[in-house]
Design an enzyme around this catalytic site. Sequence first.
Site, PDB file in Angstrom:
ATOM      1  N   GLU A 133     -32.134 -29.548  16.649  1.00  0.00           N
ATOM      2  CA  GLU A 133     -31.079 -30.641  16.868  1.00  0.00           C
ATOM      3  C   GLU A 133     -30.844 -30.868  18.397  1.00  0.00           C
ATOM      4  O   GLU A 133     -30.546 -29.918  19.023  1.00  0.00           O
ATOM      5  CB  GLU A 133     -29.839 -30.519  16.000  1.00  0.00           C
ATOM      6  CG  GLU A 133     -30.224 -30.344  14.398  1.00  0.00           C
ATOM      7  CD  GLU A 133     -29.159 -30.357  13.588  1.00  0.00           C
ATOM      8  OE1 GLU A 133     -29.293 -30.544  12.379  1.00  0.00           O
ATOM      9  OE2 GLU A 133     -27.996 -29.734  14.116  1.00  0.00           O
ATOM     10  N   GLU A 188     -29.128 -37.604  13.107  1.00  0.00           N
ATOM     11  CA  GLU A 188     -28.236 -36.597  12.500  1.00  0.00           C
ATOM     12  C   GLU A 188     -26.798 -37.184  12.253  1.00  0.00           C
ATOM     13  O   GLU A 188     -26.543 -38.228  12.435  1.00  0.00           O
ATOM     14  CB  GLU A 188     -28.130 -35.492  13.151  1.00  0.00           C
ATOM     15  CG  GLU A 188     -29.025 -34.205  12.816  1.00  0.00           C
ATOM     16  CD  GLU A 188     -28.929 -33.715  11.411  1.00  0.00           C
ATOM     17  OE1 GLU A 188     -27.699 -33.742  11.050  1.00  0.00           O
ATOM     18  OE2 GLU A 188     -29.735 -33.212  10.828  1.00  0.00           O
ATOM     19  N   GLU A 195     -32.643 -35.102  15.243  1.00  0.00           N
ATOM     20  CA  GLU A 195     -33.503 -33.919  14.632  1.00  0.00           C
ATOM     21  C   GLU A 195     -34.888 -34.263  14.868  1.00  0.00           C
ATOM     22  O   GLU A 195     -35.027 -35.398  14.481  1.00  0.00           O
ATOM     23  CB  GLU A 195     -32.853 -33.323  13.337  1.00  0.00           C
ATOM     24  CG  GLU A 195     -33.680 -32.169  13.116  1.00  0.00           C
ATOM     25  CD  GLU A 195     -33.093 -31.538  11.668  1.00  0.00           C
ATOM     26  OE1 GLU A 195     -33.990 -31.362  10.868  1.00  0.00           O
ATOM     27  OE2 GLU A 195     -31.968 -31.575  11.508  1.00  0.00           O
ATOM     28  N   GLU A 332     -34.446 -19.498   5.140  1.00  0.00           N
ATOM     29  CA  GLU A 332     -33.857 -20.164   6.391  1.00  0.00           C
ATOM     30  C   GLU A 332     -32.648 -19.665   6.787  1.00  0.00           C
ATOM     31  O   GLU A 332     -31.777 -19.573   5.835  1.00  0.00           O
ATOM     32  CB  GLU A 332     -33.638 -21.854   5.687  1.00  0.00           C
ATOM     33  CG  GLU A 332     -33.001 -22.541   6.875  1.00  0.00           C
ATOM     34  CD  GLU A 332     -32.580 -23.820   6.062  1.00  0.00           C
ATOM     35  OE1 GLU A 332     -32.664 -25.029   6.779  1.00  0.00           O
ATOM     36  OE2 GLU A 332     -31.972 -24.022   5.122  1.00  0.00           O
ATOM     37  N   ARG A 334     -29.343 -20.288   8.917  1.00  0.00           N
ATOM     38  CA  ARG A 334     -28.538 -21.602   9.297  1.00  0.00           C
ATOM     39  C   ARG A 334     -27.751 -21.367  10.519  1.00  0.00           C
ATOM     40  O   ARG A 334     -27.249 -22.227  11.145  1.00  0.00           O
ATOM     41  CB  ARG A 334     -28.005 -22.166   8.316  1.00  0.00           C
ATOM     42  CG  ARG A 334     -28.741 -22.598   7.004  1.00  0.00           C
ATOM     43  CD  ARG A 334     -28.227 -23.133   5.868  1.00  0.00           C
ATOM     44  NE  ARG A 334     -27.489 -24.265   6.262  1.00  0.00           N
ATOM     45  CZ  ARG A 334     -27.839 -25.519   6.086  1.00  0.00           C
ATOM     46  NH1 ARG A 334     -28.966 -25.733   5.887  1.00  0.00           N
ATOM     47  NH2 ARG A 334     -26.983 -26.593   6.250  1.00  0.00           N
TER      48      ARG A 334
END
Length: 443
Positions: A133, A188, A195, A332, A334
Amino acid sequence: MSKYTKEDIIRIIRENDVKFVRLQFTDIFGTLKNVAITTSQVEKALDNKCMFDGSSIEGFVRIEESDMYLWPDLDTFVILPWHTRHGKIARLICDVYKPDGTPFEGDPRYILRKAIQDAADMGYSFNVGPECEFFLFNTDEYGHPTTITHDTAGYFDMGPSDLGESCRRDICLTLEDMGLEIEASHHEVAIAQHEIDFKYSEALSAADNILTFKMVVKSAADSHGLCATFMPKPVYGQCGSGMHTNMSLFKDGKNAFYDPDSESGLSEIAHQFIAGICKHVKSISAITNPLVNSYKRLVPGYEAPCYIAWTTCNRSALIRVPDTRGVGTRVELRSPDPACNPYLVFAVLLQAGLEGIREGMTPPPPVSANIYDMKEADRKKLGIENLPADLIDAVECMEADPFIREVLGDHVYTKYVEAKRQEWKEYTTRVSQWEIERYLNKF
């Protein structure tokens, strides 16, 4: 097997009338560095004979040890798909070597290579899919960056409210011209935030791709009269920028995280990998979230993780296992943000996961409830701890865990800690605008 030979690169440069070649590498903080050579020097560079002054690079060597050599990775050769008045430019990402022909222990790429080799010795290959991002802001009358934007778009919005749409489109097309496969791009949550996701790849290639991505984003923004920033939290009251990191291990051509016979579809290897990351995630935070500003993103209310837990179903946990199973099974994380050095991040995450596998670790039970809505007492009952509250907290966690020094090596570990402690000292002694507004007239 390599995509290119030295002869291939020399021929392509000649056929495309390339005038300059950028030999790129990073310092220990992931800042892209560059030595530009004319094409008359390409053969010398491809023979690993291009020298530079390592004492001028953050975290490298002392002045009396300054001679370093750049060894180009031939697979990273690409002609940059934009034109300059001086002609076409190509680039090669390089490894850094010492004069005696041994890898420089302070080269972040070398640290990741070592981790990848450790995985290979256990029979695994490590794939990573980052989700990067960034913000696109206006520049002032002098072309300097600001945090001003006329963008009014939100999550998944499109033009005319998404004023960065054309710039984002140019970024995607440029990246594809350079060989990256773009899977998705969108606006985003925050205003002016974007992103772009590119397809997962082997870890070293993925880290190289992030450097390429940042370079292209900043170049495209500049051509649109905008400034791009990967600063984690540039605007108060808005969501910050993350770099969610999707990881998977493959063994014998199969995804080692997938087990069709388990209720969740996750293998024991996946659980052990998660356990290893949970064990070290506090000490890893100084690498995944390297700035004072990073910890202003990791607060409740802005979609960023704050608590150490994992889940298969919700996005409030630090570690999430997306629904996809089979070859797409992945874990994932984060918390990372795009200000990090991807080589170091992927190295510490891989080594943490491998430790979990080697030691047969068991992760805490997954948490299905929304952790943000839990009371502190309820989180304590479940054993859910907090991520470090700020940079100095993260550095102290890093210093308390011998694992980090082992992965980074003494050279990078020492230089990194020194620099981050100095950054924190400068921050805590600086008088901020907030203090002026709050106290100047009151006392």
